[in-house]
Design an enzyme around this catalytic site. Structure first.
Site, PDB file in Angstrom:
ATOM      1  N   THR A   1       0.847  -1.189   0.000  1.00  0.00           N
ATOM      2  CA  THR A   1       0.000   0.000   0.000  1.00  0.00           C
ATOM      3  C   THR A   1       0.882   1.239   0.000  1.00  0.00           C
ATOM      4  OG1 THR A   1      -1.753   1.197   1.177  1.00  0.00           O
ATOM      5  CG2 THR A   1      -0.200  -0.038   2.537  1.00  0.00           C
TER       6      THR A   1
ATOM      7  N   HIS B   1       2.190 -11.532  14.404  1.00  0.00           N
ATOM      8  CA  HIS B   1       3.190 -12.075  15.327  1.00  0.00           C
ATOM      9  C   HIS B   1       2.880 -13.521  15.723  1.00  0.00           C
ATOM     10  CE1 HIS B   1       6.651 -11.926  17.697  1.00  0.00           C
ATOM     11  NE2 HIS B   1       6.427 -10.885  18.476  1.00  0.00           N
TER      12      HIS B   1
END
Length: 432
Positions: free
Chosen positions: A350, A403
């Site tokens: 992006t 994560h």
């Protein structure tokens, strides 16, 4: 009598919203003619009729949620368009009754009663539609609520995203008066905040289906993923120098400009090959490592953010990447994206720098576990290896990652690898 139904759209899309009717009741249509535009979670789709004839009934109005296979209109294949000569002829042929005044008064009384009953029904429908307008519920849930006489605003959804399902309506019906008695105190607060009256002018705009989907999707990502972001900066001097040298020859040879996105796409692919967990996704208790590179490029449109996908980007050269990104961008702006253009994707890029963003933390495009954020290029003083200071065009980069499967060390090294490839773009040209 034939029925117009919502067709199969895509495997992942089971419902949509009536955006606009392209015909009205009484219109004559031909086979294959577009009759309605559906707004889905991803793109707008025109629905064509499989029959020729006259629209006799429009079942679903604009703004209604409809499911695949649901009847949205009815069509008479032998009918004639409204306002035809035959209809006028029938009206002319019918004699005008000449009756005494008492008879007229009697005939008018039932008409008044019928009008009053219709008005009462319309008022009730308006009241219920107003209370349920802002409730997010599936079409099946709305239908079930109508059958049971349940107000959707009284139903407590179990979906974490707040969408009401038929089973929620059934639970509300079983709860009966106990559930209704326990809710008024909780229900009053949101209603007061939603219906807050302002002393100064405001404008209330109903969220489009796509905007609601984007909102729910992003909230869902933040609730589900353990998302973190790591940052770095890249010296864009080498890329800008290379572009200035080659851009004329490149455009003459390939018919497309040499932009920054091809460099970043190639750098991302090179880093993903070194750190494959950022090209993976979680499915249940399994990690699925993808051996292909379908790169999503976020595009901002007037109706919201879309992420068309460059397929097999690793197999394209720089010109191929630039052409694909250009074509997808034009499709997005012109609302011509097909569902296939948006499905899948293994990693997303992006570019907030096009709007002047200096730094941001991009949100993951689930089920992907990584996204790269590009930012504005600005000249800044940089300390060189020999301790001299030079003014260089610098860009901040950000990588958000999940994560749950990507450790911080791996994410940092992944971003460093992107930085190295961008600062020495000749390696990319040789690989690409």
């Amino acid at each position: 009598m034939s029925e117009i139904k919502v067709p199969e759209l895509a495997e992942s899309i089971t419902e949509g919203t009536i955006s606009e009717w392209l015909v009205k009741k009484g219109d004559k249509v031909e086979k294959g003619e577009a009759v309605v535009e559906l707004e889905t979670d991803k793109v707008n789709v025109e629905v064509n009729t499989d029959y020729a004839g006259v629209i006799t009934e429009i079942v679903a109005e604009e703004g209604d949620d409809v499911e695949v296979g649901e009847v949205i209109a009815k069509l008479d294949e032998n009918g004639e368009a409204s306002g035809s000569d035959s209809d006028e002829g029938k009206k002319e042929e019918s004699p005008e009754p000449e009756k005494s005044e008492p008879t007229e008064e009697k005939s008018q009384e039932p008409e008044k009663e019928d009008k009053q009953e219709k008005q009462d029904k319309e008022d009730k429908q308006d009241d219920s539609s107003d209370s349920n307008q802002d409730v997010i519920a599936s079409p099946a849930a709305r239908k079930r609520a109508r059958e049971l006489g349940i107000d959707l605003s009284d139903v407590q959804p179990r979906d974490p995203l707040g969408r009401i399902r038929p089973e929620d309506v059934d639970s509300a019906a079983k709860g009966g008066s106990d559930q209704k008695e326990s809710k008024p105190a909780k229900k009053e607060e949101p209603k007061q905040s939603e219906k807050t009256e302002f002393d100064k002018p405001v404008e209330r705009i109903k969220m489009s289906r796509r905007r609601q989907t984007i909102a729910n999707h992003l909230v869902g990502v933040q609730q589900e993923a353990a998302m973190l972001t790591t940052f770095n900066e890249v010296d864009m001097s080498a890329i800008m120098e290379l572009r200035n040298k080659r851009k004329e020859d490149f455009k003459e040879k390939h018919g497309v400009k040499l932009g920054f996105m091809s460099f970043f796409t190639k750098a991302v692919i090179g880093a993903l090959k070194d750190f494959p967990l950022l090209n993976a996704e979680i499915q249940g208790k399994e990690i699925v490592k993808k051996k292909f590179y379908d790169i999503g490029i976020a595009v901002s449109t007037d109706e919201g953010l879309v992420v068309p996908v460059v397929r097999d980007a690793d197999k394209l050269d720089f010109a191929g990447v630039e052409k694909e990104i250009g074509d997808l961008g034009k499709k997005a702006i012109n609302k011509e994206l097909a569902l296939n253009d948006l499905q899948g994707g293994t990693f997303t890029i992006t570019n907030g720098g096009t709007f002047g963003s200096m730094l941001s933390t991009p949100i993951l495009n689930s089920p992907q576990v990584g996204i790269l954020g590009m930012h504005n290029i600005q000249k800044r003083p940089v300390v060189m290896p020999d301790d001299s200071i030079e003014v260089r065009p610098m860009m901040y980069l950000a990588v958000s990652y999940d994560h749950r499967i990507v450790d911080g060390k791996e994410a940092v090294q992944f971003l460093v690898r992107i930085k190295e490839l961008l600062e020495d773009p000749y390696d990319l040209l040789l690989e690409g």
